[in-house]
Scaffold this active site. Structure first.
Site, PDB file in Angstrom:
ATOM      1  N   THR A 126      12.485   0.693 -38.307  1.00  0.00           N
ATOM      2  CA  THR A 126      12.991   1.366 -39.515  1.00  0.00           C
ATOM      3  C   THR A 126      14.131   0.563 -40.146  1.00  0.00           C
ATOM      4  OG1 THR A 126      12.462   3.492 -38.484  1.00  0.00           O
ATOM      5  CG2 THR A 126      13.981   3.550 -40.338  1.00  0.00           C
ATOM      6  N   LYS A 164      28.733   7.850 -31.541  1.00  0.00           N
ATOM      7  CA  LYS A 164      29.408   7.549 -32.821  1.00  0.00           C
ATOM      8  C   LYS A 164      30.855   8.019 -32.789  1.00  0.00           C
ATOM      9  CE  LYS A 164      25.047   7.894 -35.326  1.00  0.00           C
ATOM     10  NZ  LYS A 164      24.103   8.851 -35.889  1.00  0.00           N
TER      11      LYS A 164
HETATM   12  P1  NDP Z   1      12.834   1.362 -34.287  1.00  0.00           P
HETATM   13  O1  NDP Z   1      12.362   1.963 -33.034  1.00  0.00           O
HETATM   14  O2  NDP Z   1      12.259   1.815 -35.575  1.00  0.00           O
HETATM   15  O3  NDP Z   1      12.664  -0.232 -34.222  1.00  0.00           O
HETATM   16  C1  NDP Z   1      13.005  -0.973 -33.095  1.00  0.00           C
HETATM   17  C2  NDP Z   1      12.517  -2.393 -33.305  1.00  0.00           C
HETATM   18  O4  NDP Z   1      12.933  -3.180 -32.200  1.00  0.00           O
HETATM   19  C3  NDP Z   1      11.001  -2.518 -33.389  1.00  0.00           C
HETATM   20  O5  NDP Z   1      10.680  -3.427 -34.397  1.00  0.00           O
HETATM   21  C4  NDP Z   1      10.612  -3.062 -32.019  1.00  0.00           C
HETATM   22  O6  NDP Z   1       9.441  -3.863 -32.059  1.00  0.00           O
HETATM   23  C5  NDP Z   1      11.821  -3.903 -31.724  1.00  0.00           C
HETATM   24  N1  NDP Z   1      11.972  -4.148 -30.291  1.00  0.00           N
HETATM   25  C6  NDP Z   1      12.067  -3.242 -29.305  1.00  0.00           C
HETATM   26  N2  NDP Z   1      12.212  -3.862 -28.121  1.00  0.00           N
HETATM   27  C7  NDP Z   1      12.193  -5.205 -28.389  1.00  0.00           C
HETATM   28  C8  NDP Z   1      12.282  -6.368 -27.611  1.00  0.00           C
HETATM   29  N3  NDP Z   1      12.389  -6.301 -26.298  1.00  0.00           N
HETATM   30  N4  NDP Z   1      12.251  -7.565 -28.237  1.00  0.00           N
HETATM   31  C9  NDP Z   1      12.141  -7.657 -29.560  1.00  0.00           C
HETATM   32  N5  NDP Z   1      12.057  -6.563 -30.359  1.00  0.00           N
HETATM   33  C10 NDP Z   1      12.073  -5.374 -29.775  1.00  0.00           C
HETATM   34  O7  NDP Z   1      14.433   1.532 -34.283  1.00  0.00           O
HETATM   35  P2  NDP Z   1      15.385   1.759 -35.527  1.00  0.00           P
HETATM   36  O8  NDP Z   1      15.154   0.708 -36.538  1.00  0.00           O
HETATM   37  O9  NDP Z   1      15.318   3.178 -35.935  1.00  0.00           O
HETATM   38  O10 NDP Z   1      16.821   1.576 -34.843  1.00  0.00           O
HETATM   39  C11 NDP Z   1      17.307   0.314 -34.510  1.00  0.00           C
HETATM   40  C12 NDP Z   1      18.774   0.424 -34.135  1.00  0.00           C
HETATM   41  O11 NDP Z   1      19.485   0.937 -35.257  1.00  0.00           O
HETATM   42  C13 NDP Z   1      19.092   1.364 -32.979  1.00  0.00           C
HETATM   43  O12 NDP Z   1      20.211   0.874 -32.291  1.00  0.00           O
HETATM   44  C14 NDP Z   1      19.462   2.667 -33.677  1.00  0.00           C
HETATM   45  O13 NDP Z   1      20.305   3.481 -32.902  1.00  0.00           O
HETATM   46  C15 NDP Z   1      20.195   2.113 -34.876  1.00  0.00           C
HETATM   47  N6  NDP Z   1      20.241   2.978 -36.041  1.00  0.00           N
HETATM   48  C16 NDP Z   1      19.109   3.556 -36.526  1.00  0.00           C
HETATM   49  C17 NDP Z   1      19.147   4.325 -37.672  1.00  0.00           C
HETATM   50  C18 NDP Z   1      17.936   4.963 -38.247  1.00  0.00           C
HETATM   51  O14 NDP Z   1      18.059   5.697 -39.231  1.00  0.00           O
HETATM   52  N7  NDP Z   1      16.740   4.723 -37.711  1.00  0.00           N
HETATM   53  C19 NDP Z   1      20.419   4.538 -38.382  1.00  0.00           C
HETATM   54  C20 NDP Z   1      21.564   3.878 -37.790  1.00  0.00           C
HETATM   55  C21 NDP Z   1      21.470   3.141 -36.655  1.00  0.00           C
HETATM   56  P3  NDP Z   1       8.003  -3.290 -32.478  1.00  0.00           P
HETATM   57  O15 NDP Z   1       8.127  -2.977 -33.934  1.00  0.00           O
HETATM   58  O16 NDP Z   1       7.062  -4.376 -32.215  1.00  0.00           O
HETATM   59  O17 NDP Z   1       7.797  -2.071 -31.634  1.00  0.00           O
HETATM   60  N1  HSE Z   2      19.278   8.994 -34.920  1.00  0.00           N
HETATM   61  C1  HSE Z   2      20.418   8.812 -35.740  1.00  0.00           C
HETATM   62  C2  HSE Z   2      20.654  10.052 -36.571  1.00  0.00           C
HETATM   63  C3  HSE Z   2      20.212   7.617 -36.636  1.00  0.00           C
HETATM   64  O1  HSE Z   2      19.771  10.899 -36.634  1.00  0.00           O
HETATM   65  O2  HSE Z   2      21.738  10.196 -37.122  1.00  0.00           O
HETATM   66  C4  HSE Z   2      21.437   7.258 -37.403  1.00  0.00           C
HETATM   67  O3  HSE Z   2      22.422   6.747 -36.577  1.00  0.00           O
END
Ligand code: NDP
Ligand code: HSE
Length: 435
Positions: free
Chosen positions: A13, A205
């Site tokens: 995401t 957080k």
């Molecule tokens: P997702 O689960 O959507 O994406 C995770 C990504 O990491 C995927 O592309 C996955 O690959 C990749 N990945 C996982 N393991 C590995 C690995 N071993 N090597 C390489 N790539 C890997 O997570 P989000 O984007 O939602 O969240 C990412 C971070 O951002 C987290 O720390 C989350 O807490 C933080 N965050 C998220 C928010 C949100 O709204 N979603 C908001 C604020 C912070 P693949 O696609 O192939 O599965």
């Molecule tokens: N899982 C988190 C939330 C993403 O729902 O607020 C943003 O940090």
């Protein structure tokens, strides 16, 4: 001019949001930095997965560590989450003198003291705006915008998933499980959504916010944490009748004998700013001794909103590339040698008002016995409501108490629950009046 080459670890995401927003706003970002900022390398678990955006111009690799080590990468962005590979990649990048941008609040809250130590040693920044409250620039606001203040307290809705679920339950009457499934589909929830609903994500957080607000080390284990799973539709409705909304709040407060760090479902007066923050929106209210109360509001999760914060960090880092580490803004707001531990208060020592819901037999003397127990513990009642029993059912009593230290309230609650006419399944939630 030569572009800043970004190595993006994670294409979920947030990672996809970063690529899209960097592309969409490329010209504006270049005008701010003085050179283009371009994702040149990216990594995901499955590099052959079809994704909604094109990866043209990006070298895709499965091994995240190779990005951290690549000499053709200027800045590493870590958006995979978790501890294992994320931590290894961050430390490997720092060891090679590469600045890091991360959204990984779990890692920073639990292992940030070591990570920031490694960054100081390497003389490069770890930037983490996206780790708290998605798109709201709350880290920069507290660390830089409020640097003239002694911060007294902060309170916020800092988990978009919980706020989305509670809003759907309150406004649309949607069942909890359905609302959670929707939040997952919308990309708001953590990989393990129990982190969201059990309050752990908000506690991560809050740990970060408290550190930059009070100049204390990251102290995740000191956060008292309760999630939203026990908040029932009945509590939401009774709270509404009493003039309150239920929100999952993170609260950090200086008290006379230490610091309170707590995350829990909280009743908030329905005319307060935070009560009006719905859906995935987040809001943080900060109390500074010079500025007074100041509020921040915006999208707390989702790809583009979070990318906004990641890219703000990228712009900061790109502007400072090659600059002297001594002149960088301290990552945790205070000079490293001035960061000092503060005593953390146990939850039993905090003072709060309480909401209580009890199911009781429909008998004479019930209210007298309940109010008698509260009176004996010197707890006054601010509001009380009894729902008329229907067709031989039990009655429901809901009340709000005055402020009382938690262990004293718990003693009164235990006595009330032990009364023979009080049924099982009582509920008790904290109330915050922000006075
Ligand atoms: P997702 O689960 O959507 O994406 C995770 C990504 O990491 C995927 O592309 C996955 O690959 C990749 N990945 C996982 N393991 C590995 C690995 N071993 N090597 C390489 N790539 C890997 O997570 P989000 O984007 O939602 O969240 C990412 C971070 O951002 C987290 O720390 C989350 O807490 C933080 N965050 C998220 C928010 C949100 O709204 N979603 C908001 C604020 C912070 P693949 O696609 O192939 O599965
Ligand atoms: N899982 C988190 C939330 C993403 O729902 O607020 C943003 O940090």
């Amino acid at each position: 001019m030569k572009p800043v080459r970004v190595g993006l670890i994670g294409l979920g995401t947030v990672g996809q949001g970063v690529i899209s927003v960097l592309r969409e706003n490329a010209a504006e970002i270049e005008r701010r930095v003085g050179r283009p900022v371009v994702v040149t390398h990216a990594s995901a678990r499955d590099i052959h997965k079809t994704r909604p955006i094109t990866m043209d111009g990006i070298t895709l690799v499965a091994d995240a560590m190779s990005i951290a080590r690549d000499a053709d990468v200027d800045v590493v962005v870590e958006v995979i989450g978790g501890h294992g590979i994320a931590k290894d990649a961050i430390l490997a990048a720092l060891a090679r003198g590469k600045p890091v941008v991360t959204a990984n609040k779990a890692l920073l809250a639990e292992e940030g003291n070591a990570i920031f130590g490694a960054a100081r040693k390497a003389g490069v920044p770890v930037a983490f705006e996206a780790s708290v409250a998605g798109g709201i620039p709350i880290i920069k606001a507290i660390r830089e915008g409020l640097a003239g203040n002694r911060i007294e307290s902060l309170a916020g809705i800092i988990n978009g998933t919980c706020n989305y679920i509670l809003t759907q339950m309150t406004v649309k009457g949607q069942p909890y499980a359905e609302a959670l499934a929707d939040a997952q589909k919308l990309g708001y929830a953590e990989a393990d959504p129990t982190f969201d609903v059990e309050g752990v994500d908000a506690a991560h957080k809050l740990t970060i916010l408290a550190s930059i607000a009070f100049g204390m080390p990251l102290s995740f284990s000191g956060v008292a944490c309760e999630g939203i799973a026990k908040v029932s539709a009945q509590d939401i409705s009774l709270a509404g009748t009493l003039g309150y909304r239920i929100k999952l709040l993170g609260i950090a407060k200086r008290a006379e004998t230490g610091v309170e760090l707590r995350v829990h479902p909280t009743l908030i007066p329905d005319d307060h700013l935070l009560a009006k923050v719905d859906g995935v929106l987040n809001s943080v209210v900060v109390q500074g001794n010079a500025v007074g109360q100041i509020g921040f509001y915006g999208r707390g999760a989702g790809g583009n909103a979070t990318a906004s914060a990641v890219i703000a960090d990228l712009v900061d880092v790109a502007r400072g590339l090659g600059s002297d580490a001594k002149h960088q803004v301290p990552a945790l707001a205070f000079q490293a040698d001035a960061v000092a531990a503060l005593p953390l208060l146990p939850i039993s020592a905090i003072e709060s008002s309480f909401y209580v819901r009890l199911r009781v037999a429909d008998e004479p003397g019930v209210l007298k016995a309940l109010t008698g127990i509260l009176a004996a513990h010197e707890i006054s009642i601010e509001a009380i409501l009894q729902k008329e029993p229907r067709g031989g059912e039990d009655a429901t009593v809901a009340l709000i108490t005055s402020r009382v230290v938690e262990h004293r309230f718990d003693a009164a609650m235990a006595e009330m629950c032990a009364l023979p006419f009080v049924r099982e399944g009582a509920s008790r939630l904290r109330v915050e009046h922000f006075k």
